[in-house]
Structures are given as C-alpha cells and as structure tokens.
Design a protein around this motif. Sequence first.
Motif, PDB file in Angstrom:
ATOM      1  N   GLU A   1       0.954  -1.062  -0.019  1.00 35.89           N
ATOM      2  CA  GLU A   1      -0.061   0.009   0.071  1.00 35.89           C
ATOM      3  C   GLU A   1       1.062   1.260  -0.017  1.00 35.89           C
ATOM      4  N   SER A   2       2.082   1.142   0.463  1.00 37.35           N
ATOM      5  CA  SER A   2       2.952   2.285   0.341  1.00 37.35           C
ATOM      6  C   SER A   2       3.693   2.580  -1.089  1.00 37.35           C
ATOM      7  N   GLY A   3       3.878   1.442  -1.857  1.00 34.82           N
ATOM      8  CA  GLY A   3       4.395   1.970  -3.158  1.00 34.82           C
ATOM      9  C   GLY A   3       5.971   2.134  -3.138  1.00 34.82           C
ATOM     10  N   THR A   4       6.685   1.377  -1.953  1.00 32.70           N
ATOM     11  CA  THR A   4       7.963   1.611  -1.836  1.00 32.70           C
ATOM     12  C   THR A   4       8.676   0.307  -1.583  1.00 32.70           C
ATOM     13  N   VAL A   5       8.131  -0.746  -1.792  1.00 27.05           N
ATOM     14  CA  VAL A   5       8.860  -1.924  -2.156  1.00 27.05           C
ATOM     15  C   VAL A   5       8.676  -2.792  -3.249  1.00 27.05           C
ATOM     16  N   GLY A   6       9.201  -3.990  -3.402  1.00 27.65           N
ATOM     17  CA  GLY A   6       9.149  -4.752  -4.687  1.00 27.65           C
ATOM     18  C   GLY A   6       9.301  -3.902  -6.159  1.00 27.65           C
ATOM     19  N   LEU A   7       8.157  -3.628  -6.579  1.00 27.78           N
ATOM     20  CA  LEU A   7       8.198  -2.908  -7.984  1.00 27.78           C
ATOM     21  C   LEU A   7       8.860  -1.442  -7.987  1.00 27.78           C
ATOM     22  N   TYR A   8       8.789  -1.134  -6.610  1.00 30.51           N
ATOM     23  CA  TYR A   8       9.442   0.233  -6.454  1.00 30.51           C
ATOM     24  C   TYR A   8      10.532   0.398  -5.694  1.00 30.51           C
ATOM     25  N   ARG A   9      11.130   1.479  -5.775  1.00 26.49           N
ATOM     26  CA  ARG A   9      12.400   1.731  -4.779  1.00 26.49           C
ATOM     27  C   ARG A   9      11.951   2.474  -3.674  1.00 26.49           C
ATOM     28  N   SER A  10      12.358   2.661  -2.587  1.00 29.11           N
ATOM     29  CA  SER A  10      12.015   3.285  -1.371  1.00 29.11           C
ATOM     30  C   SER A  10      11.634   4.641  -1.732  1.00 29.11           C
ATOM     31  N   ASP A  11      11.977   5.402  -2.712  1.00 27.37           N
ATOM     32  CA  ASP A  11      11.534   6.745  -3.139  1.00 27.37           C
ATOM     33  C   ASP A  11      10.194   6.691  -3.888  1.00 27.37           C
ATOM     34  N   GLN A  12       9.612   5.429  -4.209  1.00 26.76           N
ATOM     35  CA  GLN A  12       8.367   5.358  -4.957  1.00 26.76           C
ATOM     36  C   GLN A  12       8.678   5.264  -6.394  1.00 26.76           C
ATOM     37  N   SER A  13       9.873   5.547  -6.855  1.00 23.75           N
ATOM     38  CA  SER A  13      10.124   5.180  -8.343  1.00 23.75           C
ATOM     39  C   SER A  13       9.990   3.974  -8.828  1.00 23.75           C
ATOM     40  N   ILE A  14       9.651   3.744 -10.007  1.00 25.36           N
ATOM     41  CA  ILE A  14       9.420   2.412 -10.569  1.00 25.36           C
ATOM     42  C   ILE A  14      10.692   1.760 -11.083  1.00 25.36           C
ATOM     43  N   ARG A  15      10.680   0.385 -10.787  1.00 25.21           N
ATOM     44  CA  ARG A  15      11.722  -0.402 -11.300  1.00 25.21           C
ATOM     45  C   ARG A  15      11.356  -0.916 -12.679  1.00 25.21           C
ATOM     46  N   GLU A  16      11.668   0.200 -13.874  1.00 24.29           N
ATOM     47  CA  GLU A  16      11.339   0.082 -14.970  1.00 24.29           C
ATOM     48  C   GLU A  16      11.777  -1.369 -15.737  1.00 24.29           C
ATOM     49  N   ASP A  17      12.983  -1.895 -15.187  1.00 28.36           N
ATOM     50  CA  ASP A  17      13.688  -3.097 -15.808  1.00 28.36           C
ATOM     51  C   ASP A  17      12.602  -4.051 -15.461  1.00 28.36           C
ATOM     52  N   VAL A  18      12.239  -4.095 -14.168  1.00 30.35           N
ATOM     53  CA  VAL A  18      11.303  -5.366 -13.711  1.00 30.35           C
ATOM     54  C   VAL A  18       9.967  -5.201 -14.523  1.00 30.35           C
ATOM     55  N   VAL A  19       9.417  -4.180 -14.989  1.00 27.00           N
ATOM     56  CA  VAL A  19       8.076  -3.931 -15.783  1.00 27.00           C
ATOM     57  C   VAL A  19       8.333  -4.525 -16.930  1.00 27.00           C
ATOM     58  N   ALA A  20       9.364  -4.017 -17.840  1.00 26.31           N
ATOM     59  CA  ALA A  20       9.737  -4.367 -19.090  1.00 26.31           C
ATOM     60  C   ALA A  20       9.887  -6.253 -18.903  1.00 26.31           C
ATOM     61  N   ALA A  21      10.572  -6.663 -18.060  1.00 24.77           N
ATOM     62  CA  ALA A  21      10.898  -8.156 -18.121  1.00 24.77           C
ATOM     63  C   ALA A  21       9.646  -8.761 -17.916  1.00 24.77           C
ATOM     64  N   VAL A  22       8.786  -8.218 -17.045  1.00 28.16           N
ATOM     65  CA  VAL A  22       7.508  -9.184 -16.780  1.00 28.16           C
ATOM     66  C   VAL A  22       6.409  -9.089 -17.940  1.00 28.16           C
ATOM     67  N   VAL A  23       6.403  -8.051 -18.548  1.00 23.14           N
ATOM     68  CA  VAL A  23       5.729  -7.663 -19.569  1.00 23.14           C
ATOM     69  C   VAL A  23       6.049  -8.536 -20.877  1.00 23.14           C
ATOM     70  N   ASP A  24       7.319  -8.621 -21.102  1.00 21.32           N
ATOM     71  CA  ASP A  24       7.907  -9.345 -22.145  1.00 21.32           C
ATOM     72  C   ASP A  24       7.678 -10.746 -22.073  1.00 21.32           C
ATOM     73  N   ARG A  25       7.774 -11.221 -20.630  1.00 24.71           N
ATOM     74  CA  ARG A  25       7.753 -12.747 -20.287  1.00 24.71           C
ATOM     75  C   ARG A  25       6.195 -13.303 -20.421  1.00 24.71           C
ATOM     76  N   VAL A  26       5.163 -12.424 -19.770  1.00 26.22           N
ATOM     77  CA  VAL A  26       3.951 -13.042 -19.391  1.00 26.22           C
ATOM     78  C   VAL A  26       2.828 -12.349 -20.263  1.00 26.22           C
ATOM     79  N   GLY A  27       3.094 -11.162 -20.553  1.00 28.73           N
ATOM     80  CA  GLY A  27       2.159 -10.154 -21.369  1.00 28.73           C
ATOM     81  C   GLY A  27       1.444  -9.422 -20.494  1.00 28.73           C
ATOM     82  N   PRO A  28       1.150  -8.126 -20.759  1.00 29.75           N
ATOM     83  CA  PRO A  28       0.452  -7.265 -20.019  1.00 29.75           C
ATOM     84  C   PRO A  28      -0.949  -7.708 -19.604  1.00 29.75           C
TER      85      PRO A  28
END
Length: 257
Positions: free
Chosen positions: A173-200
Amino acid sequence: MANSPGFLDLPERAVKPRARGITHVLDKGLTPAATDALLSQVAHLIDIVKVGWGIGYVDPTLSRRAAACAAAGVSVCLGGTLLEVAARQGRVDELRSWALSVGITHLEVSNGLCLLDPDDKLALIKELSGQFTVLAETGAKDGTRPVHARQWAEEMARDLDAGARWVVAEGRESGTVGLYRSDQSIREDVVAAVVDRVGPENLIFEAPTKAQQTWFVRALGADVSLGNVEPSAVLPLETLRLGLRADTAATTVGAFG
C-alpha cells in the motif's frame, strides 16, 4: 462507455466483465455502509476488491459485504498474508472452507513473508485454482530484499502455468517495495521483463500512488491493470485512464483534438 454522458472522444475501455484494464481496490476494513456507498458510485469501475492482510478473518461483516459486492458485479479477494499464515499453520483446508462459506471467489497466493518454499506456493496455486480465481503475487514485503527482474518474470510464468488467472507485481500500500524503490520510483527493468515474459494482459501492477498510476497509463495504455487502488482513488484513476486529467490529457488531445 457506460455511465458517462458520451459526447467526448476518449480511449476505448474494456467493459465488465473485464479481462484487461482491471481496477483492483485495496479494502482496509470498510464498514458495510461505506462498502454500499462505494458500490453505489463506482461498482462499474471496480473489478476486484481485495480485503487486505488478515482483515477478513477479524471482520464480522465480511459475508454481508461480500454479498453486496457480488450483487454489484464486483469480485472479492482475500489478501495473501492470511493464506501464508494459514499455510504455515497447516490450516489451508479450513481457510478454503471458511472462504467459500462467506462468499469469497478470489484468493491471492503470495510469498511476501518469504516463509514458504517456492514449490509450496506453486502447490497452493494448483490446489486452490480449482475452486477460486487465483491471483498469484510476486515480490517480498521486506524492502531490503533484492529484486531481480528475470527471477520475477520466471516466477510469474510458473505461477500462470500452475493455474493463476493473473499475476500481481508487489508494491504494497506504500508503493515503496518490490516493484518500487524506497522513494516510490518504478523499477522499469522489472516492468519490461515481466511484460515481455507473460504479457500485460496477465499482469496486475500494484500502484497505490497517483504518480505510479500515471506512469503505467502512459507506458501501457488505458487498459493496464492496476491494483492496491484506494477506494477514494477509483474515480481519479479512471480519469487518468481516459485522459481526463492533466497528467494524461496530452495523449487524448493529441489523438482526438
């Protein structure tokens, strides 16, 4: 688009029951009255309500609220933490029976506490997908754990093969872990990898903040599936999807203006 005046040219949105463009709301313990009020206004925009954490276990109004959601065409999902605790205690059968008895149709299967063996997670997905729609979440709730894009992508692919309907990218709920860094910025490499592998179309990205929601709508379009949306943010999110907010209006004006 249903429930709108209809005179503007806007991005086409999938209609319910949707397979894409899911809006997945985090319920942190709404009262029955608040649930009814939410549904009366925005049930047409909500696909799944997740009763977070273990709230469902201690909420005596859960069955009443689940019935109201079902009547409004909104699915109800239990949070993955509750299932993780039940699995650790060997009480999955009891949780399953209870969930069915109170009208739950969706279950989140996760390993956010990092207490389950990866094979145990897959076994739970296979076991529970026969009676529930399973949302399988990838990512730890501990922000100090490393995040590897390829590992996330492969885990999601395995979860889908095991019977999950959607795979969920952890953001809390904080948007600060996993998909996101502690400053709430997005790990774009993760997004690209999962979209490519399993589809949006198979992904739900937990995106609790406006900035995160805006990024996903800009990057993946109006019909990106987003989760952990605050109840109060359902209408604002829809305006982001449709280009009716300054953050995303440029694409709408450019396309139609």
